[in-house]
Design a protein around this motif. Sequence first.
Motif, PDB file in Angstrom:
ATOM      1  N   ARG A 119       3.846   2.872  -4.422  1.00  0.00           N
ATOM      2  CA  ARG A 119       4.778   3.741  -5.007  1.00  0.00           C
ATOM      3  C   ARG A 119       4.288   5.242  -5.376  1.00  0.00           C
ATOM      4  O   ARG A 119       4.926   6.033  -4.971  1.00  0.00           O
ATOM      5  N   ARG A 120       3.120   5.186  -5.559  1.00  0.00           N
ATOM      6  CA  ARG A 120       2.512   6.495  -6.101  1.00  0.00           C
ATOM      7  C   ARG A 120       2.437   7.280  -4.870  1.00  0.00           C
ATOM      8  O   ARG A 120       2.664   8.577  -4.638  1.00  0.00           O
ATOM      9  N   TYR A 121       1.782   6.788  -3.721  1.00  0.00           N
ATOM     10  CA  TYR A 121       1.635   7.560  -2.423  1.00  0.00           C
ATOM     11  C   TYR A 121       2.914   7.816  -1.797  1.00  0.00           C
ATOM     12  O   TYR A 121       3.117   8.714  -1.202  1.00  0.00           O
ATOM     13  N   ARG A 122       4.051   6.973  -1.885  1.00  0.00           N
ATOM     14  CA  ARG A 122       5.375   7.415  -1.278  1.00  0.00           C
ATOM     15  C   ARG A 122       6.032   8.409  -1.954  1.00  0.00           C
ATOM     16  O   ARG A 122       6.596   9.323  -1.382  1.00  0.00           O
ATOM     17  N   ASN A 123       5.725   8.620  -3.148  1.00  0.00           N
ATOM     18  CA  ASN A 123       6.513   9.579  -3.870  1.00  0.00           C
ATOM     19  C   ASN A 123       5.700  10.955  -3.645  1.00  0.00           C
ATOM     20  O   ASN A 123       6.094  12.002  -3.470  1.00  0.00           O
ATOM     21  N   HIS A 158       6.430  11.055   3.978  1.00  0.00           N
ATOM     22  CA  HIS A 158       6.450  10.504   5.291  1.00  0.00           C
ATOM     23  C   HIS A 158       5.157   9.531   5.605  1.00  0.00           C
ATOM     24  O   HIS A 158       5.234   9.281   6.647  1.00  0.00           O
ATOM     25  N   ILE A 159       4.445   9.188   4.590  1.00  0.00           N
ATOM     26  CA  ILE A 159       3.486   8.251   4.892  1.00  0.00           C
ATOM     27  C   ILE A 159       3.976   6.967   5.413  1.00  0.00           C
ATOM     28  O   ILE A 159       4.889   6.478   4.754  1.00  0.00           O
ATOM     29  N   HIS A 160       3.057   6.433   6.293  1.00  0.00           N
ATOM     30  CA  HIS A 160       3.728   4.819   6.526  1.00  0.00           C
ATOM     31  C   HIS A 160       2.812   4.085   5.713  1.00  0.00           C
ATOM     32  O   HIS A 160       1.794   4.162   5.515  1.00  0.00           O
ATOM     33  N   ILE A 161       3.447   2.871   5.237  1.00  0.00           N
ATOM     34  CA  ILE A 161       2.557   2.058   4.288  1.00  0.00           C
ATOM     35  C   ILE A 161       2.609   0.578   4.817  1.00  0.00           C
ATOM     36  O   ILE A 161       4.151   0.307   5.081  1.00  0.00           O
ATOM     37  N   ILE A 162       1.676  -0.383   4.885  1.00  0.00           N
ATOM     38  CA  ILE A 162       1.550  -1.621   4.973  1.00  0.00           C
ATOM     39  C   ILE A 162       0.896  -2.204   3.980  1.00  0.00           C
ATOM     40  O   ILE A 162      -0.091  -1.903   3.725  1.00  0.00           O
ATOM     41  N   ARG A 192      -6.367  13.353   4.722  1.00  0.00           N
ATOM     42  CA  ARG A 192      -4.818  12.416   4.606  1.00  0.00           C
ATOM     43  C   ARG A 192      -4.934  11.638   5.642  1.00  0.00           C
ATOM     44  O   ARG A 192      -5.787  11.507   6.825  1.00  0.00           O
ATOM     45  N   ALA A 193      -4.067  10.484   5.599  1.00  0.00           N
ATOM     46  CA  ALA A 193      -3.837   9.630   6.376  1.00  0.00           C
ATOM     47  C   ALA A 193      -2.233   9.500   6.730  1.00  0.00           C
ATOM     48  O   ALA A 193      -1.399   9.887   5.998  1.00  0.00           O
ATOM     49  N   ASN A 194      -1.961   9.007   7.907  1.00  0.00           N
ATOM     50  CA  ASN A 194      -0.688   8.598   8.264  1.00  0.00           C
ATOM     51  C   ASN A 194      -0.277   7.561   7.998  1.00  0.00           C
ATOM     52  O   ASN A 194       1.155   7.218   7.889  1.00  0.00           O
ATOM     53  N   LEU A 195      -1.253   6.402   7.820  1.00  0.00           N
ATOM     54  CA  LEU A 195      -0.849   4.986   7.175  1.00  0.00           C
ATOM     55  C   LEU A 195      -1.858   4.604   6.538  1.00  0.00           C
ATOM     56  O   LEU A 195      -2.955   4.700   6.596  1.00  0.00           O
ATOM     57  N   LEU A 196      -1.130   4.090   5.324  1.00  0.00           N
ATOM     58  CA  LEU A 196      -2.037   3.305   4.377  1.00  0.00           C
ATOM     59  C   LEU A 196      -1.816   1.539   4.721  1.00  0.00           C
ATOM     60  O   LEU A 196      -0.786   1.247   4.770  1.00  0.00           O
ATOM     61  N   ILE A 197      -2.798   0.937   4.732  1.00  0.00           N
ATOM     62  CA  ILE A 197      -2.823  -0.620   4.821  1.00  0.00           C
ATOM     63  C   ILE A 197      -3.489  -1.007   3.326  1.00  0.00           C
ATOM     64  O   ILE A 197      -4.709  -0.451   3.131  1.00  0.00           O
ATOM     65  N   LEU A 198      -2.456  -1.550   2.777  1.00  0.00           N
ATOM     66  CA  LEU A 198      -2.954  -1.846   1.106  1.00  0.00           C
ATOM     67  C   LEU A 198      -3.169  -3.397   1.115  1.00  0.00           C
ATOM     68  O   LEU A 198      -2.009  -4.049   1.427  1.00  0.00           O
ATOM     69  N   ASP A 199      -3.920  -3.860   0.244  1.00  0.00           N
ATOM     70  CA  ASP A 199      -4.027  -5.070  -0.232  1.00  0.00           C
ATOM     71  C   ASP A 199      -3.251  -5.174  -1.412  1.00  0.00           C
ATOM     72  O   ASP A 199      -3.002  -4.130  -2.309  1.00  0.00           O
ATOM     73  N   VAL A 200      -2.792  -6.206  -1.737  1.00  0.00           N
ATOM     74  CA  VAL A 200      -1.924  -6.547  -2.770  1.00  0.00           C
ATOM     75  C   VAL A 200      -2.811  -6.525  -4.083  1.00  0.00           C
ATOM     76  O   VAL A 200      -2.615  -5.664  -5.299  1.00  0.00           O
ATOM     77  N   ASN A 201      -3.730  -7.505  -4.223  1.00  0.00           N
ATOM     78  CA  ASN A 201      -4.765  -7.976  -5.172  1.00  0.00           C
ATOM     79  C   ASN A 201      -5.837  -6.980  -5.006  1.00  0.00           C
ATOM     80  O   ASN A 201      -6.601  -7.222  -4.300  1.00  0.00           O
ATOM     81  N   VAL A 226     -10.228   5.659  11.363  1.00  0.00           N
ATOM     82  CA  VAL A 226     -10.035   4.588  10.274  1.00  0.00           C
ATOM     83  C   VAL A 226     -11.062   5.142   9.202  1.00  0.00           C
ATOM     84  O   VAL A 226     -12.148   5.361   9.444  1.00  0.00           O
ATOM     85  N   HIS A 227     -10.494   4.948   7.851  1.00  0.00           N
ATOM     86  CA  HIS A 227     -11.399   5.140   6.615  1.00  0.00           C
ATOM     87  C   HIS A 227     -11.006   3.925   5.851  1.00  0.00           C
ATOM     88  O   HIS A 227     -10.010   3.705   5.309  1.00  0.00           O
ATOM     89  N   GLY A 228     -12.095   3.161   5.359  1.00  0.00           N
ATOM     90  CA  GLY A 228     -11.807   1.892   4.589  1.00  0.00           C
ATOM     91  C   GLY A 228     -12.362   2.205   3.210  1.00  0.00           C
ATOM     92  O   GLY A 228     -13.546   3.060   2.897  1.00  0.00           O
ATOM     93  N   VAL A 229     -11.522   1.918   2.194  1.00  0.00           N
ATOM     94  CA  VAL A 229     -12.205   1.952   0.787  1.00  0.00           C
ATOM     95  C   VAL A 229     -11.887   0.730   0.000  1.00  0.00           C
ATOM     96  O   VAL A 229     -10.792  -0.132   0.449  1.00  0.00           O
ATOM     97  N   ALA A 230     -12.209   0.479  -1.090  1.00  0.00           N
ATOM     98  CA  ALA A 230     -12.209  -0.560  -1.954  1.00  0.00           C
ATOM     99  C   ALA A 230     -11.257  -0.621  -3.037  1.00  0.00           C
ATOM    100  O   ALA A 230     -10.895  -1.706  -3.657  1.00  0.00           O
ATOM    101  N   SER A 231     -10.734   0.487  -3.587  1.00  0.00           N
ATOM    102  CA  SER A 231     -10.005   0.545  -4.679  1.00  0.00           C
ATOM    103  C   SER A 231      -9.108   1.979  -4.511  1.00  0.00           C
ATOM    104  O   SER A 231      -9.155   2.800  -3.754  1.00  0.00           O
ATOM    105  N   ALA A 232      -8.200   1.937  -5.472  1.00  0.00           N
ATOM    106  CA  ALA A 232      -7.142   3.054  -5.816  1.00  0.00           C
ATOM    107  C   ALA A 232      -8.277   4.251  -6.002  1.00  0.00           C
ATOM    108  O   ALA A 232      -7.648   5.507  -5.399  1.00  0.00           O
ATOM    109  N   GLU A 233      -9.027   4.431  -6.942  1.00  0.00           N
ATOM    110  CA  GLU A 233      -9.767   5.344  -7.161  1.00  0.00           C
ATOM    111  C   GLU A 233     -10.550   6.026  -5.887  1.00  0.00           C
ATOM    112  O   GLU A 233     -10.458   7.089  -5.676  1.00  0.00           O
ATOM    113  N   GLU A 234     -11.018   5.233  -5.159  1.00  0.00           N
ATOM    114  CA  GLU A 234     -11.702   5.654  -4.009  1.00  0.00           C
ATOM    115  C   GLU A 234     -10.770   6.278  -2.898  1.00  0.00           C
ATOM    116  O   GLU A 234     -11.022   7.213  -2.094  1.00  0.00           O
TER     117      GLU A 234
END
Length: 89
Positions: free
Chosen positions: A68-72, A76-80, A48-57, A31-39
């Motif tokens: 959207r950006r990472y799916r493009n 094959h990345i999984h996103i929650i 690379r990550a197999n799964l992104l867990i994203l906060d909305v706000n 697991v790698h945690g970051v606080a923003s899209a830039e990070e």
Amino acid sequence: MEPSFNIAIVEDNLSLREVFAKHLTHEGFDVHGVASAEELDEYFVKNRANLLILDVNLPGEDGFSIARRYRNAYPHIHIIVLNSIVTGK
């Protein structure tokens, strides 16, 4: 040996990010945690990550836009995507 499953958590709330990371690491995930899209973008330069867990706000780019950006870029990345609603009583 099983290949590792890498998870990137994008959550600007440090406490929540640490709780997620602790529990997922305990379950055997890398697991790698970051606080923003830039990070996240900086992390993906060399990782690379197999799964992104994203906060909305998030500060700057929101979780839906990141998804959207990472799916493009990585079809094959999984996103929650997570959203929390806090109500006062």
